[in-house]
Design an enzyme around this catalytic site. Structure first.
Site, PDB file in Angstrom:
ATOM      1  N   LYS A 128      42.221  26.464  65.181  1.00  0.00           N
ATOM      2  CA  LYS A 128      41.053  26.903  64.404  1.00  0.00           C
ATOM      3  C   LYS A 128      41.252  28.341  63.938  1.00  0.00           C
ATOM      4  O   LYS A 128      41.211  29.272  64.733  1.00  0.00           O
ATOM      5  CB  LYS A 128      39.754  26.827  65.217  1.00  0.00           C
ATOM      6  CG  LYS A 128      38.555  26.870  64.263  1.00  0.00           C
ATOM      7  CD  LYS A 128      37.301  27.421  64.851  1.00  0.00           C
ATOM      8  CE  LYS A 128      37.192  28.904  64.856  1.00  0.00           C
ATOM      9  NZ  LYS A 128      37.096  29.557  63.541  1.00  0.00           N
ATOM     10  N   GLY A 188      41.032  37.174  70.316  1.00  0.00           N
ATOM     11  CA  GLY A 188      39.793  37.578  69.657  1.00  0.00           C
ATOM     12  C   GLY A 188      39.034  38.563  70.523  1.00  0.00           C
ATOM     13  O   GLY A 188      39.619  39.293  71.331  1.00  0.00           O
ATOM     14  N   SER A 189      37.730  38.559  70.383  1.00  0.00           N
ATOM     15  CA  SER A 189      36.905  39.572  71.042  1.00  0.00           C
ATOM     16  C   SER A 189      36.591  39.198  72.491  1.00  0.00           C
ATOM     17  O   SER A 189      36.602  38.018  72.865  1.00  0.00           O
ATOM     18  CB  SER A 189      35.593  39.721  70.273  1.00  0.00           C
ATOM     19  OG  SER A 189      34.889  38.499  70.315  1.00  0.00           O
ATOM     20  N   GLY A 246      35.635  35.687  74.352  1.00  0.00           N
ATOM     21  CA  GLY A 246      36.433  35.332  75.537  1.00  0.00           C
ATOM     22  C   GLY A 246      35.551  34.935  76.707  1.00  0.00           C
ATOM     23  O   GLY A 246      35.818  33.956  77.419  1.00  0.00           O
ATOM     24  N   GLU A 299      43.660  36.703  74.892  1.00  0.00           N
ATOM     25  CA  GLU A 299      44.223  37.966  74.382  1.00  0.00           C
ATOM     26  C   GLU A 299      43.068  38.683  73.710  1.00  0.00           C
ATOM     27  O   GLU A 299      42.654  38.288  72.615  1.00  0.00           O
ATOM     28  CB  GLU A 299      45.322  37.698  73.355  1.00  0.00           C
ATOM     29  CG  GLU A 299      46.455  36.856  73.847  1.00  0.00           C
ATOM     30  CD  GLU A 299      47.488  37.644  74.624  1.00  0.00           C
ATOM     31  OE1 GLU A 299      47.231  38.826  74.927  1.00  0.00           O
ATOM     32  OE2 GLU A 299      48.531  37.076  74.932  1.00  0.00           O
ATOM     33  N   CYS A 348      44.671  44.870  67.583  1.00  0.00           N
ATOM     34  CA  CYS A 348      44.168  44.939  68.962  1.00  0.00           C
ATOM     35  C   CYS A 348      44.876  46.015  69.760  1.00  0.00           C
ATOM     36  O   CYS A 348      44.299  46.597  70.675  1.00  0.00           O
ATOM     37  CB  CYS A 348      44.289  43.584  69.637  1.00  0.00           C
ATOM     38  SG  CYS A 348      45.920  42.910  69.454  1.00  0.00           S
ATOM     39  N   GLU A 388      35.741  49.539  71.264  1.00  0.00           N
ATOM     40  CA  GLU A 388      36.742  49.221  70.260  1.00  0.00           C
ATOM     41  C   GLU A 388      36.077  49.161  68.874  1.00  0.00           C
ATOM     42  O   GLU A 388      35.103  48.439  68.688  1.00  0.00           O
ATOM     43  CB  GLU A 388      37.348  47.862  70.587  1.00  0.00           C
ATOM     44  CG  GLU A 388      38.444  47.471  69.646  1.00  0.00           C
ATOM     45  CD  GLU A 388      39.014  46.111  69.967  1.00  0.00           C
ATOM     46  OE1 GLU A 388      38.226  45.210  70.273  1.00  0.00           O
ATOM     47  OE2 GLU A 388      40.244  45.963  69.911  1.00  0.00           O
TER      48      GLU A 388
HETATM   49  P1  NAD Z   1      36.056  36.900  67.404  1.00  0.00           P
HETATM   50  O1  NAD Z   1      36.188  36.821  68.870  1.00  0.00           O
HETATM   51  O2  NAD Z   1      34.721  37.023  66.816  1.00  0.00           O
HETATM   52  O3  NAD Z   1      36.720  35.630  66.713  1.00  0.00           O
HETATM   53  C1  NAD Z   1      37.971  35.141  67.114  1.00  0.00           C
HETATM   54  C2  NAD Z   1      37.983  33.645  66.904  1.00  0.00           C
HETATM   55  O4  NAD Z   1      37.015  33.067  67.763  1.00  0.00           O
HETATM   56  C3  NAD Z   1      37.623  33.197  65.488  1.00  0.00           C
HETATM   57  O5  NAD Z   1      38.424  32.089  65.139  1.00  0.00           O
HETATM   58  C4  NAD Z   1      36.173  32.786  65.634  1.00  0.00           C
HETATM   59  O6  NAD Z   1      35.772  31.828  64.696  1.00  0.00           O
HETATM   60  C5  NAD Z   1      36.179  32.205  67.025  1.00  0.00           C
HETATM   61  N1  NAD Z   1      34.852  32.147  67.650  1.00  0.00           N
HETATM   62  C6  NAD Z   1      33.768  32.923  67.409  1.00  0.00           C
HETATM   63  N2  NAD Z   1      32.719  32.527  68.164  1.00  0.00           N
HETATM   64  C7  NAD Z   1      33.153  31.469  68.891  1.00  0.00           C
HETATM   65  C8  NAD Z   1      32.553  30.625  69.865  1.00  0.00           C
HETATM   66  N3  NAD Z   1      31.276  30.772  70.233  1.00  0.00           N
HETATM   67  N4  NAD Z   1      33.296  29.650  70.426  1.00  0.00           N
HETATM   68  C9  NAD Z   1      34.589  29.476  70.083  1.00  0.00           C
HETATM   69  N5  NAD Z   1      35.213  30.225  69.149  1.00  0.00           N
HETATM   70  C10 NAD Z   1      34.507  31.221  68.568  1.00  0.00           C
HETATM   71  O7  NAD Z   1      37.012  38.079  67.018  1.00  0.00           O
HETATM   72  P2  NAD Z   1      37.388  38.554  65.570  1.00  0.00           P
HETATM   73  O8  NAD Z   1      36.235  39.338  65.067  1.00  0.00           O
HETATM   74  O9  NAD Z   1      37.886  37.439  64.746  1.00  0.00           O
HETATM   75  O10 NAD Z   1      38.648  39.502  65.893  1.00  0.00           O
HETATM   76  C11 NAD Z   1      38.500  40.791  66.328  1.00  0.00           C
HETATM   77  C12 NAD Z   1      38.664  40.879  67.819  1.00  0.00           C
HETATM   78  O11 NAD Z   1      39.858  40.231  68.251  1.00  0.00           O
HETATM   79  C13 NAD Z   1      38.792  42.306  68.242  1.00  0.00           C
HETATM   80  O12 NAD Z   1      37.961  42.560  69.333  1.00  0.00           O
HETATM   81  C14 NAD Z   1      40.263  42.442  68.637  1.00  0.00           C
HETATM   82  O13 NAD Z   1      40.537  43.404  69.581  1.00  0.00           O
HETATM   83  C15 NAD Z   1      40.611  41.097  69.096  1.00  0.00           C
HETATM   84  N6  NAD Z   1      42.047  40.838  68.908  1.00  0.00           N
HETATM   85  C16 NAD Z   1      42.841  40.801  70.006  1.00  0.00           C
HETATM   86  C17 NAD Z   1      44.198  40.572  69.887  1.00  0.00           C
HETATM   87  C18 NAD Z   1      45.095  40.483  71.096  1.00  0.00           C
HETATM   88  O14 NAD Z   1      46.192  39.997  70.967  1.00  0.00           O
HETATM   89  N7  NAD Z   1      44.696  40.923  72.251  1.00  0.00           N
HETATM   90  C19 NAD Z   1      44.746  40.365  68.627  1.00  0.00           C
HETATM   91  C20 NAD Z   1      43.909  40.413  67.531  1.00  0.00           C
HETATM   92  C21 NAD Z   1      42.548  40.635  67.687  1.00  0.00           C
END
Ligand code: NAD
Length: 496
Positions: A189, A242-243, A247, A265, A300, A399
């Site tokens: 996704k 993601g965030s 997580g 991650e 990130c 962040e």
């Molecule tokens: P996000 O967590 O909002 O979204 C990440 C993914 O999760 C997207 O595909 C989103 O559609 C999905 N998502 C959102 N809500 C969900 C739910 N309730 N259930 C399941 N999936 C859901 O993060 P973002 O805004 O897309 O990315 C930014 C964040 O990601 C920042 O906090 C950044 O630090 C982190 N990030 C971390 C790394 C790493 O490797 N550690 C790499 C890139 C980004």
């Protein structure tokens, strides 16, 4: 060839992908609903993308499960698996320019970065795991006369890969390549802000000969498609980038469903320490600037906290500003652009809010601080530097995921390490020193999954990537990532 006009022409000629790739077919959402895919370059709607929900996820997971159960991929020989994954890498290479243009349009990143970074790195990741897949050995247990025991790696089954928008294709490949290499099926996704390269990847995988159902790509909103994957009782693992907020939800969804594994991650607030004996202040200043401004700070591992020894702080900051001042936001499709748009209006507003808060909390604004290129309709924020940021200030703790640097001065090594570790995150850290003993000791003291000495972000696919503390758990990259997508099975044969 390499001009804005050229890339605009490529963009105009591309069929922008918007349909899910499920069971080898390009499909609209069951509901028929789509969402607007907006380009941050100019705020315009690029295309309509299938807004998949639980109904579509059910079909994708059933397809992935059927593929896993009948072994159309899992049971293929190593030779055939490699052939198909390498064929996919070759197709991606052929499509480098198109994939780079899709990425640049979708997330606003400079086309030069997409061409030299995102796409080739995704291809390299795929080739690395394709090459590795026949180099994973099982184990033979201790020898006895009456029993033969061995350990094999079993793929987990159906992997749900949920990825963010900052490096959409590259992050997807960090999950998809090792998961496929170990014989799993995948439901991918992409983030709703950046679905296009993942959807194209789904097409190319079929063209390369990956059997239908082995890689399904399901675009949609996180709270719909993402949540449905995470709650699904027939998904064996969620591989997430993601965030932290999402997580946490994923761990809850796992507990509420089938206790699927979760690897996370998450984000960071990474410290970049410049000790007084820094061997090359000019180079350190380059790395300090690009450590935060690369990809508009939407990284990130962004070097978002610069910790600099008080004795060199003024001189170092002058050098840093000399590097940072010429970094001007430009059109992402213009080949000379080095700093593009932020991914969305929301992300831009978040960065601008943090800038206002930093001012109110006493940070000294030394560079930027504003929205820019407003005439384009796009979402651009200037590279921004705050000096004198207190360790307890919001900018030191949260962040931003944008181009905003917090500079804090330290007095001695103990103070530097205390500040470096004074964060709930633990993703990356960097330090500059000539003192090899200090380098070793500090690298071990800092609680982070990645530590770089005398060079920010100085490692690649060959080294594990992931966080300590609230930056998550589980590792992408390197051979270690393969083990995340398999389990150990112990088999004992009694010799009658
Ligand atoms: P996000 O967590 O909002 O979204 C990440 C993914 O999760 C997207 O595909 C989103 O559609 C999905 N998502 C959102 N809500 C969900 C739910 N309730 N259930 C399941 N999936 C859901 O993060 P973002 O805004 O897309 O990315 C930014 C964040 O990601 C920042 O906090 C950044 O630090 C982190 N990030 C971390 C790394 C790493 O490797 N550690 C790499 C890139 C980004």
């Amino acid at each position: 060839m390499t001009s804005l006009a050229h890339f605009e022409k490529v963009a105009g000629a591309l069929a922008l992908p918007g349909k899910a790739v499920i069971d080898g077919e390009k499909l609209s959402a069951v509901s028929g609903v789509t969402f607007d895919n907006v380009s941050p370059r100019d705020g315009r709607v690029l295309n309509q993308v299938a807004a998949c929900t639980a109904a579509d996820v059910d079909i994708a997971v059933a397809s992935a499960r059927a593929a896993f159960a009948d072994g159309r991929w899992r049971k293929l020989s190593y030779k055939d698996k490699k052939r198909i994954l390498f064929a996919l890498a070759d197709l991606m290479e052929r499509e480098t320019e198109n994939l780079a243009v899709l990425e640049s349009l979708d997330v606003g990143k400079p086309i030069a970065n997409a061409l030299s970074g995102d796409v080739p790195q995704a291809i390299r990741t795929l080739r690395y795991y394709a090459e590795a897949l026949d180099k994973i050995y099982g184990e033979v247990g201790p020898e006895t006369q009456d029993r033969f025991s061995f350990v094999v790696h079993e793929p987990l089954g159906v992997i749900g890969a949920i990825v963010p928008w900052n490096f959409p294709l590259h992050m997807a490949m960090w999950k998809v390549a090792p998961a496929l290499a170990m014989g799993n099926s995948v439901v991918l996704k992409p983030a709703e802000q950046s679905p296009m390269t993942a959807l194209r990847l789904g097409d190319l995988a079929l063209e390369a000969g990956l059997p239908p159902g082995v890689l399904n790509v399901v675009p949609g909103l996180g709270g719909d498609a993402g949540k449905a994957i995470a709650l699904h009782n027939d998904v064996d693992m969620i591989a997430f980038t993601g965030s932290g907020a999402v997580g946490r939800l994923l761990m809850k969804y796992s507990g509420e469903s089938n206790l699927k594994r979760v690897s996370l991650e998450l984000g960071g607030k990474s410290p970049h320490i410049v000790f007084a004996d820094c061997p090359d202040l000019d180079k350190a200043a380059e790395h300090a600037a690009w450590g935060i401004f690369y990809n508009q700070g939407e990284v990130c591992t962004a070097a978002s906290r610069l910790l600099v020894h008080e004795s060199i702080a003024d001189a170092f900051l002058d050098k840093l500003l000399r590097v940072a001042e010429p970094i001007a936001a430009g059109d992402p499709l213009e080949p000379s652009t080095v700093f593009g748009a932020m991914v969305s209006v929301e992300q831009m507003q978040t960065a601008l809010r943090y800038i206002e808060t930093a001012k109110q909390e006493g940070g000294v604004l030394r560079l930027g601080g504003n929205r820019t290129r407003m005439e384009t309709g796009g979402y651009y924020v200037e590279p921004t530097v705050f000096d004198g940021v207190a360790p307890q200030a919001t900018l030191s703790r949260e962040e931003v995921f944008g181009p905003v640097l917090a500079v804090t001065r330290f007095t001695d090594t103990e103070d530097a390490l205390r500040l470096a570790n004074d964060t709930p995150y633990g993703l990356a850290a960097g330090l500059w020193t000539r003192d090899v003993s200090l380098a070793h000791k500090a690298a071990r003291e800092i609680k982070a999954g990645l530590v770089w000495v005398n060079g920010w972000d100085s490692c690649d696919i060959t080294m594990p990537f992931g966080g300590f503390k609230q930056s998550g758990f589980g590792r992408d990259r390197s051979l270690h990532a393969l083990h995340k997508y398999a389990d150990l099975k112990s088999v004992s044969i009694t010799l009658l």
